[in-house]
Write a protein that holds these residues in place. Structure first.
Motif, PDB file in Angstrom:
ATOM      1  N   GLN A  87      89.313  22.721 118.930  1.00  0.00           N
ATOM      2  CA  GLN A  87      88.134  23.229 119.460  1.00  0.00           C
ATOM      3  C   GLN A  87      87.064  21.878 120.034  1.00  0.00           C
ATOM      4  O   GLN A  87      86.427  21.753 121.039  1.00  0.00           O
ATOM      5  CB  GLN A  87      86.988  24.145 119.059  1.00  0.00           C
ATOM      6  CG  GLN A  87      87.895  25.552 118.909  1.00  0.00           C
ATOM      7  CD  GLN A  87      88.153  26.066 120.498  1.00  0.00           C
ATOM      8  OE1 GLN A  87      87.318  26.101 121.345  1.00  0.00           O
ATOM      9  NE2 GLN A  87      89.334  26.465 120.587  1.00  0.00           N
ATOM     10  N   ASP A  88      86.937  20.889 119.163  1.00  0.00           N
ATOM     11  CA  ASP A  88      86.049  19.850 119.350  1.00  0.00           C
ATOM     12  C   ASP A  88      86.474  18.399 119.469  1.00  0.00           C
ATOM     13  O   ASP A  88      85.702  17.611 119.350  1.00  0.00           O
ATOM     14  CB  ASP A  88      85.106  20.297 118.368  1.00  0.00           C
ATOM     15  CG  ASP A  88      85.321  20.383 117.065  1.00  0.00           C
ATOM     16  OD1 ASP A  88      84.807  21.061 116.215  1.00  0.00           O
ATOM     17  OD2 ASP A  88      86.561  19.757 116.357  1.00  0.00           O
ATOM     18  N   VAL A  89      87.741  18.038 119.561  1.00  0.00           N
ATOM     19  CA  VAL A  89      88.173  16.732 119.712  1.00  0.00           C
ATOM     20  C   VAL A  89      87.730  16.261 121.093  1.00  0.00           C
ATOM     21  O   VAL A  89      88.271  17.118 122.252  1.00  0.00           O
ATOM     22  CB  VAL A  89      89.734  16.624 119.449  1.00  0.00           C
ATOM     23  CG1 VAL A  89      90.283  15.073 119.900  1.00  0.00           C
ATOM     24  CG2 VAL A  89      90.052  16.826 117.979  1.00  0.00           C
ATOM     25  N   PRO A  90      86.996  15.158 121.344  1.00  0.00           N
ATOM     26  CA  PRO A  90      86.700  14.773 122.711  1.00  0.00           C
ATOM     27  C   PRO A  90      88.020  14.500 123.532  1.00  0.00           C
ATOM     28  O   PRO A  90      88.884  13.709 122.865  1.00  0.00           O
ATOM     29  CB  PRO A  90      85.861  13.551 122.407  1.00  0.00           C
ATOM     30  CG  PRO A  90      85.490  13.609 120.989  1.00  0.00           C
ATOM     31  CD  PRO A  90      86.464  14.425 120.083  1.00  0.00           C
ATOM     32  N   VAL A  91      87.807  14.895 124.624  1.00  0.00           N
ATOM     33  CA  VAL A  91      89.106  14.440 125.670  1.00  0.00           C
ATOM     34  C   VAL A  91      89.027  13.761 126.723  1.00  0.00           C
ATOM     35  O   VAL A  91      87.717  13.934 127.460  1.00  0.00           O
ATOM     36  CB  VAL A  91      89.848  16.058 126.252  1.00  0.00           C
ATOM     37  CG1 VAL A  91      91.209  15.395 127.059  1.00  0.00           C
ATOM     38  CG2 VAL A  91      90.229  16.475 124.915  1.00  0.00           C
ATOM     39  N   VAL A  92      89.307  12.665 126.951  1.00  0.00           N
ATOM     40  CA  VAL A  92      89.106  11.793 128.204  1.00  0.00           C
ATOM     41  C   VAL A  92      90.085  11.867 129.055  1.00  0.00           C
ATOM     42  O   VAL A  92      91.368  11.551 128.884  1.00  0.00           O
ATOM     43  CB  VAL A  92      89.046  10.225 127.579  1.00  0.00           C
ATOM     44  CG1 VAL A  92      88.669   9.216 128.743  1.00  0.00           C
ATOM     45  CG2 VAL A  92      87.781  10.195 126.347  1.00  0.00           C
ATOM     46  N   LEU A  93      89.951  12.298 130.315  1.00  0.00           N
ATOM     47  CA  LEU A  93      90.880  12.437 131.203  1.00  0.00           C
ATOM     48  C   LEU A  93      90.859  11.151 132.239  1.00  0.00           C
ATOM     49  O   LEU A  93      89.817  10.712 132.345  1.00  0.00           O
ATOM     50  CB  LEU A  93      90.604  13.646 132.231  1.00  0.00           C
ATOM     51  CG  LEU A  93      90.387  14.884 131.309  1.00  0.00           C
ATOM     52  CD1 LEU A  93      90.256  16.241 132.694  1.00  0.00           C
ATOM     53  CD2 LEU A  93      91.612  15.419 130.411  1.00  0.00           C
ATOM     54  N   VAL A  94      92.246  10.514 132.466  1.00  0.00           N
ATOM     55  CA  VAL A  94      92.182   9.446 133.561  1.00  0.00           C
ATOM     56  C   VAL A  94      93.112  10.109 134.490  1.00  0.00           C
ATOM     57  O   VAL A  94      94.011  10.667 134.328  1.00  0.00           O
ATOM     58  CB  VAL A  94      92.902   8.290 132.659  1.00  0.00           C
ATOM     59  CG1 VAL A  94      93.204   7.297 133.696  1.00  0.00           C
ATOM     60  CG2 VAL A  94      92.216   8.054 131.317  1.00  0.00           C
ATOM     61  N   THR A  95      92.607   9.583 135.771  1.00  0.00           N
ATOM     62  CA  THR A  95      93.183  10.345 136.679  1.00  0.00           C
ATOM     63  C   THR A  95      93.196   9.270 137.922  1.00  0.00           C
ATOM     64  O   THR A  95      92.440   8.520 138.294  1.00  0.00           O
ATOM     65  CB  THR A  95      92.760  11.631 137.343  1.00  0.00           C
ATOM     66  OG1 THR A  95      93.454  12.063 138.590  1.00  0.00           O
ATOM     67  CG2 THR A  95      91.034  11.632 138.044  1.00  0.00           C
TER      68      THR A  95
END
Ligand code: G
Ligand code: MN
Length: 387
Positions: A87-95
């Motif tokens: 639930q709480d791992v930060p996710v960085v999206l690259v697009t």
């Protein structure tokens, strides 16, 4: 204090942190992995959402960096699936192709940052430092919660153990309108100061999921004293006790004296949800137990429980008994209850009778049995009473 926990939490996981990188275009994966490793992070690189999810299930990561454009498993789909595991791992999206829709979806699923290519090394590093701080804070929060939970849980368990070990039963006489003794109600008591009332002990048992253990202890204690001929023993059941097979066993301590026992089922909690209530009550009656509805008029189940149980005895809650001598509405209610019960062969007990006036009014309204401080206070052994 929080600074100390914070540095512990971060140190456990290494100075810079562990990143799961998932990118489905090989050049992009190589470039991102290189930047991250150069910045000092440990990197596990995967090339599909599926393999990354397998890695999530087995490994611990501080941050996820995803660059997925595969139809069916793009950044958003991965983010959504991954949140089921963590639930709480930060996710960085690259697009490479930003859309308002996917930016909104990313926000909804709790993405930490939405980066549009080309992403410079400095930008990536700055975002990861911030993400690692968020991760550190989440770990501190989790650890602090755990400390608080341990702190509460352990003493409660110990206190409840002590309450069980010092458990005893007080008895309170229930007297017939002609002045003869009908029976005694066994009332839960303990010497544990941190759980000073039966309600506290029951709440603790409920919180610790130990209601069955408590019920068994009460019933085995209740079966010990020897009753005079013809005197009944009233024992309180918690709805949870009806799920305990031991209650129904012919060898259980109470079953051996079942013909002398009235089992009280409280009306305060809903009994309509108890699985197979009717056959269960039938089994108890076959053994010889009688069934009473306790605290009648205090609960929200009302007449539903009355119709479900079809009791042998109804105990009118003390809130209706209080000042009955001066409150006409209470008089009318009790009078009609007593009349219905008389027609059905059900005995009516007035509970919590505290004054002579209350007692005399209940007699006049047609109650059969009486219990309360005005007659006798609960006490060890079987107390004497006045009528
Ligand atoms: O829910 P149940 O009816 O089983 O609980 C009865 C409780 O009420 C017991 O804890 C008992 O000590 C208490 N009690 C018994 N008689 C009286 C009384 O006359 N007045 C008040 N206030 N409490 C009573
Ligand atoms: Mn009771």
């Amino acid at each position: 204090m929080s600074a100390a926990i914070s540095s512990d939490a971060l140190n456990e996981r290494g100075a810079m942190g562990r990143i799961l990188l998932v990118a489905d275009v090989p050049e992009s994966q190589r470039a991102l992995a290189r930047s991250l490793r150069e910045a000092g992070y440990e990197v596990v690189a995967e090339d599909s959402g599926e393999s990354a999810l397998r890695a999530v299930r087995t490994g611990a990561f501080d941050v996820f960096v995803t660059d997925l454009a595969t139809p069916g498993m793009d950044n958003i789909a991965f983010l959504q699936l991954m949140r089921e595991y963590d639930q709480d791992v930060p996710v960085v999206l690259v697009t490479a192709s930003p859309h308002v829709d996917s930016a909104i979806a990313a926000l909804e699923h709790g993405a930490f940052k939405y980066l549009v290519k080309p992403v410079t090394k400095d930008r990536l590093e700055a975002v990861l430092i911030a993400a690692m701080h968020v991760r550190g804070a989440a770990l501190v929060d989790r650890k602090a919660r755990q400390l608080v939970a341990d702190d509460i849980q352990l003493p409660l368990e110990k206190n409840f153990d002590r309450a069980l070990a010092s458990l005893w039963l007080a008895y309170q006489p229930i007297v017939h309108r002609n002045g003869t003794l009908y029976g005694h109600e066994a009332l839960l008591r303990s010497e544990e100061p941190s759980l000073p009332s039966p309600g506290h002990v029951l709440d603790a048992a409920e919180g610790l999921d130990r209601l069955v253990e408590l019920g068994r202890r009460v019933r085995s204690h209740a079966s010990l004293p020897v009753l005079d001929d013809g005197v009944m023993l009233f024992v309180n059941l918690h709805p949870r006790d009806l799920e305990d097979e031991e209650l129904f066993s012919p060898d259980s301590p109470l079953s051996r004296i079942a013909a002398r026992v009235v089992l009280e089922i409280t009306e305060r909690t809903s009994i309509a949800s108890i699985h197979d209530l009717k056959p269960k009550l039938a089994r108890l009656r076959e053994q010889g137990f009688r069934i009473a509805i306790d605290d009648f008029g205090a609960g929200y189940a009302g007449l539903t429980s009355f119709a479900l149980v079809v009791p042998d005895i109804v105990k009118i809650d003390m809130s209706l008994v209080r000042d009955v001598d001066s409150v006409p509405v209470k008089q009318r209610l009790i009078e009609s209850m007593a009349s219905v019960c008389r027609d059905m062969g059900i005995l009516v007990v007035g509970e919590g009778v505290e004054t002579r006036h209350e007692r005399d009014t209940l007699v006049a309204l047609g109650c059969d049995l009486f219990q309360g401080y005005a007659i006798a206070r609960p006490a060890r052994a079987f107390p004497t009473y006045v009528w």
